[in-house]
Design a protein around this motif. Sequence first.
Motif, PDB file in Angstrom:
ATOM      1  N   ILE A   1      53.753  76.037  40.116  1.00 34.72           N
ATOM      2  CA  ILE A   1      52.815  76.132  39.008  1.00 34.72           C
ATOM      3  C   ILE A   1      52.409  74.712  38.632  1.00 34.72           C
ATOM      4  CG2 ILE A   1      52.417  76.858  36.638  1.00 34.72           C
ATOM      5  CD1 ILE A   1      54.469  79.013  36.943  1.00 34.72           C
ATOM      6  N   PHE A   2      51.116  74.472  38.598  1.00 29.87           N
ATOM      7  CA  PHE A   2      50.578  73.145  38.307  1.00 29.87           C
ATOM      8  C   PHE A   2      49.618  73.243  37.140  1.00 29.87           C
ATOM      9  CE2 PHE A   2      47.680  69.613  38.615  1.00 29.87           C
ATOM     10  CZ  PHE A   2      48.424  68.553  39.119  1.00 29.87           C
ATOM     11  N   THR A   3      49.741  72.323  36.187  1.00 27.97           N
ATOM     12  CA  THR A   3      48.777  72.244  35.089  1.00 27.97           C
ATOM     13  C   THR A   3      48.267  70.817  34.988  1.00 27.97           C
ATOM     14  OG1 THR A   3      48.427  72.564  32.706  1.00 27.97           O
ATOM     15  CG2 THR A   3      50.619  71.862  33.376  1.00 27.97           C
ATOM     16  N   GLY A   4      46.960  70.666  34.785  1.00 21.43           N
ATOM     17  CA  GLY A   4      46.359  69.348  34.697  1.00 21.43           C
ATOM     18  C   GLY A   4      45.424  69.078  35.851  1.00 21.43           C
ATOM     19  N   SER A   5      45.277  67.816  36.194  1.00 16.75           N
ATOM     20  CA  SER A   5      44.394  67.433  37.298  1.00 16.75           C
ATOM     21  C   SER A   5      44.828  66.078  37.850  1.00 16.75           C
ATOM     22  CB  SER A   5      42.930  67.347  36.821  1.00 16.75           C
ATOM     23  OG  SER A   5      42.793  66.374  35.804  1.00 16.75           O
TER      24      SER A   5
ATOM     25  N   LEU B   1      45.022  61.725  48.616  1.00 21.89           N
ATOM     26  CA  LEU B   1      46.268  62.394  48.983  1.00 21.89           C
ATOM     27  C   LEU B   1      46.053  63.417  50.099  1.00 21.89           C
ATOM     28  CD1 LEU B   1      47.738  62.894  45.409  1.00 21.89           C
ATOM     29  CD2 LEU B   1      48.607  61.355  47.173  1.00 21.89           C
ATOM     30  N   ARG B   2      44.913  64.087  50.092  1.00 21.22           N
ATOM     31  CA  ARG B   2      44.610  65.009  51.193  1.00 21.22           C
ATOM     32  C   ARG B   2      44.582  64.272  52.526  1.00 21.22           C
ATOM     33  NH1 ARG B   2      39.597  67.622  47.970  1.00 21.22           N
ATOM     34  NH2 ARG B   2      40.694  69.263  46.786  1.00 21.22           N
ATOM     35  N   ARG B   3      43.954  63.111  52.528  1.00 19.85           N
ATOM     36  CA  ARG B   3      43.907  62.319  53.770  1.00 19.85           C
ATOM     37  C   ARG B   3      45.303  61.857  54.153  1.00 19.85           C
ATOM     38  NH1 ARG B   3      39.206  60.156  51.254  1.00 19.85           N
ATOM     39  NH2 ARG B   3      40.423  58.357  50.523  1.00 19.85           N
ATOM     40  N   HIS B   4      46.077  61.436  53.162  1.00 19.48           N
ATOM     41  CA  HIS B   4      47.423  60.934  53.428  1.00 19.48           C
ATOM     42  C   HIS B   4      48.304  61.993  54.091  1.00 19.48           C
ATOM     43  CE1 HIS B   4      51.131  58.673  52.835  1.00 19.48           C
ATOM     44  NE2 HIS B   4      51.674  59.731  52.260  1.00 19.48           N
ATOM     45  N   TYR B   5      48.191  63.240  53.621  1.00 18.65           N
ATOM     46  CA  TYR B   5      49.019  64.319  54.155  1.00 18.65           C
ATOM     47  C   TYR B   5      48.306  65.134  55.238  1.00 18.65           C
ATOM     48  CZ  TYR B   5      52.341  63.433  50.385  1.00 18.65           C
ATOM     49  OH  TYR B   5      53.259  62.847  49.549  1.00 18.65           O
TER      50      TYR B   5
ATOM     51  N   THR C   1      44.180  72.560  46.967  1.00 13.33           N
ATOM     52  CA  THR C   1      44.201  72.306  45.532  1.00 13.33           C
ATOM     53  C   THR C   1      45.392  71.415  45.161  1.00 13.33           C
ATOM     54  OG1 THR C   1      45.576  74.239  45.067  1.00 13.33           O
ATOM     55  CG2 THR C   1      43.184  74.573  45.134  1.00 13.33           C
ATOM     56  N   GLU C   2      45.449  71.053  43.873  1.00 13.91           N
ATOM     57  CA  GLU C   2      46.566  70.216  43.414  1.00 13.91           C
ATOM     58  C   GLU C   2      47.907  70.894  43.638  1.00 13.91           C
ATOM     59  OE1 GLU C   2      43.772  70.460  41.499  1.00 13.91           O
ATOM     60  OE2 GLU C   2      43.329  68.527  40.550  1.00 13.91           O
ATOM     61  N   ALA C   3      47.997  72.189  43.321  1.00 14.45           N
ATOM     62  CA  ALA C   3      49.270  72.897  43.500  1.00 14.45           C
ATOM     63  C   ALA C   3      49.657  72.956  44.975  1.00 14.45           C
ATOM     64  CB  ALA C   3      49.168  74.308  42.913  1.00 14.45           C
ATOM     65  N   MET C   4      48.678  73.187  45.858  1.00 16.01           N
ATOM     66  CA  MET C   4      48.955  73.187  47.298  1.00 16.01           C
ATOM     67  C   MET C   4      49.417  71.817  47.757  1.00 16.01           C
ATOM     68  SD  MET C   4      45.659  75.264  48.763  1.00 16.01           S
ATOM     69  CE  MET C   4      45.255  76.940  48.225  1.00 16.01           C
ATOM     70  N   LEU C   5      48.799  70.781  47.202  1.00 21.76           N
ATOM     71  CA  LEU C   5      49.136  69.422  47.580  1.00 21.76           C
ATOM     72  C   LEU C   5      50.576  69.091  47.193  1.00 21.76           C
ATOM     73  CD1 LEU C   5      46.595  66.533  47.138  1.00 21.76           C
ATOM     74  CD2 LEU C   5      49.035  66.132  47.170  1.00 21.76           C
ATOM     75  N   VAL C   6      50.984  69.536  46.010  1.00 16.53           N
ATOM     76  CA  VAL C   6      52.365  69.294  45.568  1.00 16.53           C
ATOM     77  C   VAL C   6      53.352  69.977  46.509  1.00 16.53           C
ATOM     78  CG1 VAL C   6      54.034  69.790  43.741  1.00 16.53           C
ATOM     79  CG2 VAL C   6      51.797  68.872  43.153  1.00 16.53           C
ATOM     80  N   ILE C   7      53.014  71.189  46.956  1.00 19.52           N
ATOM     81  CA  ILE C   7      53.886  71.890  47.901  1.00 19.52           C
ATOM     82  C   ILE C   7      54.010  71.100  49.202  1.00 19.52           C
ATOM     83  CG2 ILE C   7      54.053  73.914  49.420  1.00 19.52           C
ATOM     84  CD1 ILE C   7      53.141  75.638  47.116  1.00 19.52           C
ATOM     85  N   GLU C   8      52.892  70.594  49.713  1.00 20.07           N
ATOM     86  CA  GLU C   8      52.939  69.830  50.961  1.00 20.07           C
ATOM     87  C   GLU C   8      53.723  68.536  50.792  1.00 20.07           C
ATOM     88  OE1 GLU C   8      52.017  70.955  53.844  1.00 20.07           O
ATOM     89  OE2 GLU C   8      51.300  72.806  52.919  1.00 20.07           O
TER      90      GLU C   8
ATOM     91  N   GLU D   1      52.981  58.719  43.780  1.00 24.80           N
ATOM     92  CA  GLU D   1      51.665  58.728  44.411  1.00 24.80           C
ATOM     93  C   GLU D   1      50.658  59.595  43.666  1.00 24.80           C
ATOM     94  OE1 GLU D   1      52.609  60.177  48.257  1.00 24.80           O
ATOM     95  OE2 GLU D   1      53.333  58.255  49.019  1.00 24.80           O
ATOM     96  N   LEU D   2      51.124  60.442  42.750  1.00 30.66           N
ATOM     97  CA  LEU D   2      50.236  61.338  42.010  1.00 30.66           C
ATOM     98  C   LEU D   2      49.648  60.609  40.815  1.00 30.66           C
ATOM     99  CD1 LEU D   2      52.458  64.564  41.973  1.00 30.66           C
ATOM    100  CD2 LEU D   2      50.862  63.809  43.743  1.00 30.66           C
ATOM    101  N   GLU D   3      48.331  60.483  40.785  1.00 30.92           N
ATOM    102  CA  GLU D   3      47.652  59.804  39.685  1.00 30.92           C
ATOM    103  C   GLU D   3      46.847  60.827  38.885  1.00 30.92           C
ATOM    104  OE1 GLU D   3      45.268  56.708  41.294  1.00 30.92           O
ATOM    105  OE2 GLU D   3      46.940  55.707  42.312  1.00 30.92           O
ATOM    106  N   GLY D   4      47.118  60.917  37.601  1.00 31.59           N
ATOM    107  CA  GLY D   4      46.380  61.849  36.770  1.00 31.59           C
ATOM    108  C   GLY D   4      47.197  62.343  35.605  1.00 31.59           C
TER     109      GLY D   4
END
Length: 253
Positions: A78-82, A89-93, A100-107, A126-129
């Motif tokens: 569960i992710f809240t915010g942006s 980060l998509r490029r990095h991973y 999405t942000e929640a998918m990115l956190v899972i990866e 690495e998460l900025e926001g």
Amino acid sequence: MLAVFEKGVANPPEELSLPAAGRPSLRARKEIAEIFQSWRRDSTLYGLSNGNFMALSHEGEFPLHPRSIVVKDDIFCIFTGSLNNTCELRRHYGLSRQVTEAMLVIEAYKVLRDRAPYPPDQVVKELEGKFAFILFDANAANLFLARDRDGFMQFHWGMAGDRSLVCSDDPKIIMEACGNCYAPFPPGCLFMNQNGLISFDHPLHKVRASVREDNEGKICSVIFQVDLYKRLHSIPRTGSAANWAGATVVEGE
């Protein structure tokens, strides 16, 4: 958002229970789920093993900082915010634009889980926001929590009557569940049930619980803060592990 996990899974800091001394029993997990669903009619509840659960409601969310949930490979997030650096980060991973942000956190968590030793503080740093998230890996029974540096997003944690860990971005929900046995989740920090509470900007400094007392000298609240005057010593490592900035640490003398 709401998540409740039994003590054996979450292993919450004992300090969260301090204000409960001499007070009546608080809510149990089943009661908390019923309260949340009655207060948030649009909520969706995800039942996990042994009565643990995660729940999401879109009521009262801000359009620029929505709540979302993703379930992938038995990992719930569960992710809240942006995030401001989603594209980077998509490029990095090596992820697609649809992630999405929640998918990115899972990866990012999978990298942490599968490429050990890998520092959890580096993953969150690495998460900025403006964000807060709750991630649970059902297969490994790993719980992963984090909140942004500025504490912009509401995020609280507390201990229920059965000593389960309760996490929510709604202070009313967590007060109903935990009475005064809760505290703001410290900004700039992460929690993993295997590693405990860590500052991702100051990983070699201990995050301490400070108690506050009322006029009668009874503990009324607890707050967690980074102790910048107490440095931890990393355990010496060899080989690739020597580069692990987030090594397991023990308190210095």
